[in-house]
Write an enzyme that holds these catalytic residues in place. Structure first.
Site, PDB file in Angstrom:
ATOM      1  N   LYS A 155       0.667  -1.418   0.181  1.00 25.40           N
ATOM      2  CA  LYS A 155       0.073   0.120  -0.009  1.00 25.40           C
ATOM      3  C   LYS A 155       0.946   1.360  -0.110  1.00 25.40           C
ATOM      4  O   LYS A 155       0.231   2.337  -0.409  1.00 25.40           O
ATOM      5  CB  LYS A 155      -0.914  -0.077   1.307  1.00 25.40           C
ATOM      6  CG  LYS A 155      -2.060  -1.020   1.439  1.00 25.40           C
ATOM      7  CD  LYS A 155      -3.273  -0.655   0.327  1.00 25.40           C
ATOM      8  CE  LYS A 155      -4.339  -1.646   0.521  1.00 25.40           C
ATOM      9  NZ  LYS A 155      -5.464  -1.210  -0.411  1.00 25.40           N
ATOM     10  N   ASP A 183      -9.254  -0.371   6.264  1.00 26.13           N
ATOM     11  CA  ASP A 183      -9.139  -1.361   7.248  1.00 26.13           C
ATOM     12  C   ASP A 183      -7.876  -1.407   7.902  1.00 26.13           C
ATOM     13  O   ASP A 183      -7.616  -2.320   8.602  1.00 26.13           O
ATOM     14  CB  ASP A 183      -9.396  -2.652   6.495  1.00 26.13           C
ATOM     15  CG  ASP A 183     -10.893  -2.938   6.267  1.00 26.13           C
ATOM     16  OD1 ASP A 183     -11.892  -2.548   7.268  1.00 26.13           O
ATOM     17  OD2 ASP A 183     -11.277  -3.053   5.001  1.00 26.13           O
TER      18      ASP A 183
END
Length: 419
Positions: A88, A137
């Site tokens: 990410k 999340d």
């Protein structure tokens, strides 16, 4: 038989082969408007110049390949990507940089803005007044928070109530304010968008929706740096026959699929998207032939994949580019984490998070069921590329699942040497 080493009863997959997949279809203008090698070159030039950038390793897993009854498994290990332990870092932080550069240029016309300008605070009088926000999340929010800290703006991150305390703390460690939403990831997405509209903040999301496309495109394009690294690391005479990639909202599989589609055309591998049984929005969309919500309750150990709604940009790539959609139970991910930690793959132990192993888990679950194996063409000469997209991004959760801390696993030579 070697491919029965994974217990079929503990990992029953669900497969839908995509009738709209088209290997003859060229990667055309509509796809390049979302992801392109030209835009990849720009992302690569930028991210490759960041301090600490280095390609993550592509590991061979011969032990698990034997267990699965296939020739090769290559595992792209993202556990040490920058300081975040997740792929990410390539997406959210890159999108923050692009957004801030655009905003500074709009306020200081005619001056090109570089990452170094932002890092050293040359335009801090502008960036300090800007706030980016996102829903997460865990890993994406951490990347956005890191990017905001590095490039000099404020950050507010919305998390669902199920997001673990460890992941919240990791986001806060980069100076972001964390807001806990009493609801799902999708509820957090909607709350972030609503509050941003009211406060004049900038949403940096990895999911796209009607009226919100530009930033998610930057996020996805950042991910293609990882894909190109993997291409360059493959043996010169070998290419994968299959790629298994975890789903989520679809941004990751779309980035992998689009980059391989444009790079290899009709010779691209068979592309399989893997999701948890209870968070299967991409599977449901494939069955319906249009973007659909998950029918599950989103309760899964694979927390980073607990997404109920599809990114529209991602679906535009996957609708024709993905060959198969596979869902698996949580036990599949837990088993894959433990096998990697024990060195069962045939090398030193690998620390891998519960969402990051989903592609590998999907492969092992599929290989353990003869009907699914045959439907996917997992012959003895199959060569499979998977992306291990995170390490132990929440050490407490990792230890609870594996039985040892990530530090113990990473430093343990016994598992590998004593087999």
């Amino acid at each position: 038989m070697p491919h029965q080493a994974v217990s079929p009863s503990s990992c029953l997959p669900r497969l839908h082969s995509n009738p709209r997949a088209d290997h003859e279809r060229a990667y055309g203008p509509s796809e390049r408007a979302i992801l392109s090698r030209a835009a990849f070159e720009e992302a690569m030039a930028e991210i490759g110049a960041w301090p600490g950038y280095a390609p993550t390793p592509l590991r061979s897993l011969p032990g698990l390949a034997r267990e699965a009854g296939i020739d090769r498994i290559w595992y792209k290990d993202e556990s040490a990507r920058f300081a975040l332990g997740s792929f990410k870092a390539l997406g959210g932080a890159y999108a923050v940089l692009r957004l801030l550069a655009r905003e500074v240029t709009a306020r200081v016309p005619g001056v090109p803005v570089t990452a170094l300008d932002l890092v050293v605070g040359r335009y801090a009088r502008v960036t300090r007044t800007l706030t980016v926000t996102t829903a997460t999340d865990g890993n994406h929010g951490r990347s956005v928070a890191w990017g905001a800290q590095v490039f000099g703006c404020n950050c507010v991150v919305y998390v669902p109530a199920a997001c673990s305390p460890g992941r919240r703390a990791a986001i806060e460690a980069y100076g972001a304010r964390v807001v806990v939403i009493d609801g799902s990831y999708d509820d957090a997405v909607r709350r972030a968008a609503a509050d941003a509209a009211e406060q004049g903040w900038f949403v940096v999301s990895d999911t796209s929706y009607t009226g919100y496309m530009d930033v998610p495109r930057d996020v996805m394009q950042g991910y293609t740096v990882m894909v190109e690294e993997a291409i360059s690391q493959l043996p010169a005479s070998e290419r994968p026959t299959h790629v298994f990639v975890q789903g989520g909202v679809g941004s990751l599989p779309a980035a992998v699929c689009g980059h391989l589609w444009e790079s290899w055309g009709r010779q691209r591998p068979r592309f399989v998207v893997v999701e948890p049984h209870n968070a299967d929005c991409l599977y449901q969309s494939a069955v319906a032939g249009r973007p659909m919500r998950s029918e599950g309750d989103l309760d899964t150990v694979m927390a980073g994949l607990a997404c109920g709604e599809v990114s529209l940009l991602a679906w535009a790539i996957l609708e024709r580019g993905a060959d198969d959609f596979l869902t698996i139970p949580d036990e599949g991910a837990v088993t894959a984490m433990r096998k990697l930690a024990e060195g069962k793959h045939g090398g030193r132990p690998i620390v891998a998070g519960e969402s990051g192993v989903a592609g590998l888990a999907g492969l092992l679950c599929a290989a353990a069921h003869e009907d699914v194996r045959l439907a996917l063409g997992l012959a003895p000469d199959a060569r499979v590329l998977v992306f291990g997209t995170e390490g132990a991004t929440d050490p407490e959760v990792y230890e609870r699942i594996v039985g040892r801390s990530p530090e113990m696993v990473a430093e343990d030579p016994v598992s590998a040497a004593g087999r």
